[in-house]
Design a protein around this motif. Sequence first.
Motif, PDB file in Angstrom:
ATOM      1  N   LEU A   1     115.224  61.959  27.960  1.00  0.00           N
ATOM      2  CA  LEU A   1     115.021  60.556  28.312  1.00  0.00           C
ATOM      3  C   LEU A   1     114.072  60.406  29.496  1.00  0.00           C
ATOM      4  CD1 LEU A   1     118.696  59.275  27.924  1.00  0.00           C
ATOM      5  CD2 LEU A   1     116.777  58.755  26.408  1.00  0.00           C
ATOM      6  N   PHE A   2     114.218  61.284  30.518  1.00  0.00           N
ATOM      7  CA  PHE A   2     113.290  61.272  31.648  1.00  0.00           C
ATOM      8  C   PHE A   2     111.855  61.474  31.189  1.00  0.00           C
ATOM      9  CE2 PHE A   2     116.802  63.112  34.472  1.00  0.00           C
ATOM     10  CZ  PHE A   2     117.139  61.871  34.950  1.00  0.00           C
ATOM     11  N   GLN A   3     111.677  62.500  30.373  1.00  0.00           N
ATOM     12  CA  GLN A   3     110.337  62.869  29.929  1.00  0.00           C
ATOM     13  C   GLN A   3     109.683  61.726  29.159  1.00  0.00           C
ATOM     14  OE1 GLN A   3     108.476  65.886  30.349  1.00  0.00           O
ATOM     15  NE2 GLN A   3     110.016  66.269  31.907  1.00  0.00           N
ATOM     16  N   TYR A   4     110.479  61.020  28.372  1.00  0.00           N
ATOM     17  CA  TYR A   4     109.917  59.902  27.606  1.00  0.00           C
ATOM     18  C   TYR A   4     109.646  58.698  28.499  1.00  0.00           C
ATOM     19  CZ  TYR A   4     109.294  56.411  23.966  1.00  0.00           C
ATOM     20  OH  TYR A   4     108.775  55.415  23.177  1.00  0.00           O
ATOM     21  N   LEU A   5     110.593  58.400  29.371  1.00  0.00           N
ATOM     22  CA  LEU A   5     110.453  57.229  30.223  1.00  0.00           C
ATOM     23  C   LEU A   5     109.325  57.380  31.241  1.00  0.00           C
ATOM     24  CD1 LEU A   5     111.868  54.473  30.680  1.00  0.00           C
ATOM     25  CD2 LEU A   5     113.220  55.592  32.460  1.00  0.00           C
ATOM     26  N   GLU A   6     109.182  58.573  31.803  1.00  0.00           N
ATOM     27  CA  GLU A   6     108.246  58.768  32.900  1.00  0.00           C
ATOM     28  C   GLU A   6     106.924  59.406  32.501  1.00  0.00           C
ATOM     29  OE1 GLU A   6     110.111  60.718  36.167  1.00  0.00           O
ATOM     30  OE2 GLU A   6     111.657  59.172  36.391  1.00  0.00           O
ATOM     31  N   MET A   7     106.901  60.117  31.371  1.00  0.00           N
ATOM     32  CA  MET A   7     105.692  60.826  30.968  1.00  0.00           C
ATOM     33  C   MET A   7     105.178  60.424  29.587  1.00  0.00           C
ATOM     34  SD  MET A   7     105.011  63.066  33.437  1.00  0.00           S
ATOM     35  CE  MET A   7     104.129  64.416  32.675  1.00  0.00           C
ATOM     36  N   GLY A   8     106.033  59.795  28.798  1.00  0.00           N
ATOM     37  CA  GLY A   8     105.643  59.459  27.437  1.00  0.00           C
ATOM     38  C   GLY A   8     105.885  60.592  26.454  1.00  0.00           C
ATOM     39  N   ASN A   9     106.466  61.699  26.921  1.00  0.00           N
ATOM     40  CA  ASN A   9     106.742  62.834  26.043  1.00  0.00           C
ATOM     41  C   ASN A   9     107.901  62.504  25.104  1.00  0.00           C
ATOM     42  OD1 ASN A   9     104.787  64.152  27.437  1.00  0.00           O
ATOM     43  ND2 ASN A   9     106.113  65.660  28.403  1.00  0.00           N
ATOM     44  N   SER A  10     107.662  62.611  23.828  1.00  0.00           N
ATOM     45  CA  SER A  10     108.692  62.267  22.846  1.00  0.00           C
ATOM     46  C   SER A  10     109.227  63.487  22.119  1.00  0.00           C
ATOM     47  CB  SER A  10     108.115  61.265  21.827  1.00  0.00           C
ATOM     48  OG  SER A  10     106.938  61.783  21.227  1.00  0.00           O
ATOM     49  N   TYR A  11     109.027  64.681  22.703  1.00  0.00           N
ATOM     50  CA  TYR A  11     109.515  65.902  22.064  1.00  0.00           C
ATOM     51  C   TYR A  11     111.024  65.829  21.883  1.00  0.00           C
ATOM     52  CZ  TYR A  11     110.424  70.797  21.104  1.00  0.00           C
ATOM     53  OH  TYR A  11     110.843  71.968  20.527  1.00  0.00           O
TER      54      TYR A  11
ATOM     55  N   SER B   1     104.031  65.963  23.102  1.00  0.00           N
ATOM     56  CA  SER B   1     104.324  66.566  24.391  1.00  0.00           C
ATOM     57  C   SER B   1     103.007  66.789  25.108  1.00  0.00           C
ATOM     58  CB  SER B   1     105.059  67.901  24.204  1.00  0.00           C
ATOM     59  OG  SER B   1     105.401  68.452  25.450  1.00  0.00           O
ATOM     60  N   LEU B   2     102.836  66.179  26.275  1.00  0.00           N
ATOM     61  CA  LEU B   2     101.528  66.207  26.930  1.00  0.00           C
ATOM     62  C   LEU B   2     101.674  66.185  28.445  1.00  0.00           C
ATOM     63  CD1 LEU B   2     100.361  62.596  26.990  1.00  0.00           C
ATOM     64  CD2 LEU B   2     101.993  63.249  25.262  1.00  0.00           C
ATOM     65  N   PRO B   3     100.705  66.783  29.147  1.00  0.00           N
ATOM     66  CA  PRO B   3     100.740  66.807  30.609  1.00  0.00           C
ATOM     67  C   PRO B   3     100.169  65.516  31.187  1.00  0.00           C
ATOM     68  CG  PRO B   3      98.815  67.976  29.840  1.00  0.00           C
ATOM     69  CD  PRO B   3      99.558  67.540  28.608  1.00  0.00           C
ATOM     70  N   PRO B   4     100.472  65.204  32.452  1.00  0.00           N
ATOM     71  CA  PRO B   4      99.853  64.034  33.083  1.00  0.00           C
ATOM     72  C   PRO B   4      98.376  64.275  33.370  1.00  0.00           C
ATOM     73  CG  PRO B   4     101.161  65.245  34.678  1.00  0.00           C
ATOM     74  CD  PRO B   4     101.412  65.895  33.360  1.00  0.00           C
ATOM     75  N   GLN B   5      97.616  63.218  33.416  1.00  0.00           N
ATOM     76  CA  GLN B   5      96.191  63.298  33.763  1.00  0.00           C
ATOM     77  C   GLN B   5      96.004  62.756  35.173  1.00  0.00           C
ATOM     78  OE1 GLN B   5      93.474  64.425  32.256  1.00  0.00           O
ATOM     79  NE2 GLN B   5      94.000  64.669  30.089  1.00  0.00           N
ATOM     80  N   GLU B   6      95.245  63.485  36.007  1.00  0.00           N
ATOM     81  CA  GLU B   6      94.970  63.041  37.368  1.00  0.00           C
ATOM     82  C   GLU B   6      94.100  61.784  37.349  1.00  0.00           C
ATOM     83  OE1 GLU B   6      96.038  64.192  40.152  1.00  0.00           O
ATOM     84  OE2 GLU B   6      96.909  66.150  39.679  1.00  0.00           O
ATOM     85  N   SER B   7      94.369  60.892  38.306  1.00  0.00           N
ATOM     86  CA  SER B   7      93.527  59.711  38.558  1.00  0.00           C
ATOM     87  C   SER B   7      93.386  58.793  37.346  1.00  0.00           C
ATOM     88  CB  SER B   7      92.128  60.162  39.042  1.00  0.00           C
ATOM     89  OG  SER B   7      92.231  60.978  40.180  1.00  0.00           O
ATOM     90  N   THR B   8      94.453  58.667  36.569  1.00  0.00           N
ATOM     91  CA  THR B   8      94.436  57.764  35.420  1.00  0.00           C
ATOM     92  C   THR B   8      95.742  56.976  35.377  1.00  0.00           C
ATOM     93  OG1 THR B   8      95.451  59.356  33.907  1.00  0.00           O
ATOM     94  CG2 THR B   8      93.032  59.379  34.054  1.00  0.00           C
ATOM     95  N   HIS B   9      95.747  55.952  34.541  1.00  0.00           N
ATOM     96  CA  HIS B   9      96.982  55.268  34.187  1.00  0.00           C
ATOM     97  C   HIS B   9      97.258  55.560  32.722  1.00  0.00           C
ATOM     98  CE1 HIS B   9      97.114  52.040  37.600  1.00  0.00           C
ATOM     99  NE2 HIS B   9      97.381  53.260  38.025  1.00  0.00           N
ATOM    100  N   ARG B  10      98.515  55.692  32.385  1.00  0.00           N
ATOM    101  CA  ARG B  10      98.883  56.046  31.013  1.00  0.00           C
ATOM    102  C   ARG B  10      99.518  54.834  30.306  1.00  0.00           C
ATOM    103  NH1 ARG B  10     101.477  61.752  29.970  1.00  0.00           N
ATOM    104  NH2 ARG B  10      99.239  62.195  30.135  1.00  0.00           N
ATOM    105  N   ILE B  11      99.058  54.586  29.091  1.00  0.00           N
ATOM    106  CA  ILE B  11      99.577  53.486  28.273  1.00  0.00           C
ATOM    107  C   ILE B  11     100.124  54.064  26.978  1.00  0.00           C
ATOM    108  CG2 ILE B  11      99.030  51.323  27.103  1.00  0.00           C
ATOM    109  CD1 ILE B  11      96.697  50.976  29.036  1.00  0.00           C
ATOM    110  N   LEU B  12     101.321  53.607  26.605  1.00  0.00           N
ATOM    111  CA  LEU B  12     101.941  54.030  25.349  1.00  0.00           C
ATOM    112  C   LEU B  12     101.815  52.897  24.335  1.00  0.00           C
ATOM    113  CD1 LEU B  12     105.254  55.523  26.798  1.00  0.00           C
ATOM    114  CD2 LEU B  12     103.008  56.607  26.617  1.00  0.00           C
ATOM    115  N   HIS B  13     101.354  53.245  23.142  1.00  0.00           N
ATOM    116  CA  HIS B  13     101.158  52.233  22.094  1.00  0.00           C
ATOM    117  C   HIS B  13     101.856  52.704  20.818  1.00  0.00           C
ATOM    118  CE1 HIS B  13      99.079  49.963  18.898  1.00  0.00           C
ATOM    119  NE2 HIS B  13      98.868  49.039  19.828  1.00  0.00           N
ATOM    120  N   ILE B  14     102.809  51.905  20.350  1.00  0.00           N
ATOM    121  CA  ILE B  14     103.521  52.203  19.109  1.00  0.00           C
ATOM    122  C   ILE B  14     103.161  51.127  18.092  1.00  0.00           C
ATOM    123  CG2 ILE B  14     105.780  52.489  18.021  1.00  0.00           C
ATOM    124  CD1 ILE B  14     106.847  53.468  20.704  1.00  0.00           C
TER     125      ILE B  14
END
Length: 410
Positions: free
Chosen positions: A313-323, A332-345
């Motif tokens: 749940l942490f990984q999905y909520l904070e990183m977007g990882n849905s493994y 399953s993916l690492p964070p990217q420096e100096s970006t904002h992350r958007i999840l689109h379903i």
Amino acid sequence: MEPTTSYPKDKINILFLENISDKAVKNFQQKGYASVRKLTGALSEADLIREIKDIHLLGIRSKTIVTEKVLEAATKLQAIGAFCIGTNQIDLKAATKKGIAVFNAPYSNTRSVAELVIGLSIMLIRRIPDKNKSAHEGIWMKDAKGSYELRGKTLGIIGYGNIGTQVSIMAEAMGMKVKYYDILTKLPLGNAIPCKSLKELVSESDIITLHVPDTNQTKNMINKSILKYFKNGSILLNYARGEVVDLDALRKYLVEGQLSGAAIDVFPWEPEKNGERFQSPLQDLPNVILTPHIGGSTEEAQQNIGEDVSMKLFQYLEMGNSYGSLTVPELSLPPQESTHRILHIHRNVPGVLSAINTELSRHKINIVGQYLKTNEEIGYVVLDVDKKLSSQAQKLLKDVKDTIKVRLLY
């Protein structure tokens, strides 16, 4: 890099039902999530509909039924954590259509169940329940008749998955011969021997243990038609699912002596709360052990489950990882420096990814990283974009046709 969620953690509402391990609660609190409620029991559909309106994360076990009506009322729900093995209590199809991630713990209580199966096998083959009952009634029964060792006996395992293979290894260590039957081709561990049919397995095994899921194919798979092929004097253990065994038929074969004992932990109907009246056709039979669905209920298992599911749940909520998700496609993916992350379903129809890229490109929003995975129902896109334009990108993505859910992660 430790990204923070765009939504304040103190406003993310988490509801845990059915006395989920304190380990999970502490994990969230230590991460800064202050709004965590824990209730000891399950909720009815009506009560859950009332409670879930403002909930972002829901944690349940096996008694809480999450229906389509519940999910329709869950306007803010991002994910459900099933702190158990099974997910039959959740409408997975409805959760998928709404883009709600569902996680479970398929391996965390494997050892607990496997150990108990071996222990029960010893108890039953030695007829300990009968001798225990007599001793409590003041009757001395020092007798070897009908009592045997496990060593040299054949254990038949129906369902050679995570628990079945653990039982297989432990049984061989006890000196047993192991045979198994599974509808899928499984590589045997140790000296285990696969059987070609269910009939073959039950006719050659002294003890039969079930480790199968609850499906149309497994419903009443142990019925009067197959029970007649059981080896005379054999023992049946069901620590899998309640609908797998026809209990009335099993009673008949126990009473007639075809089977010498049984241990049952799961039932077609089970009380919702501790202390409620429970009835079963197998009550009051000799050499039968009935337990209240506690096959995986150990302190270690509950802590492991709490750790496993809360981490997903942490990984999905904070990183977007849905493994590990059973609904949202696994990424399953690492964070990217100096970006904002958007999840689109979005609904899995042609052209959505093209529409996303066209819209962002038209507004000169740079995509630093992009990940996509789909299942039959939905597609899941993770986009890392320029920080300065992330809010604009989020608004644009909400307007893309066939969008189900958009979330600015960090």
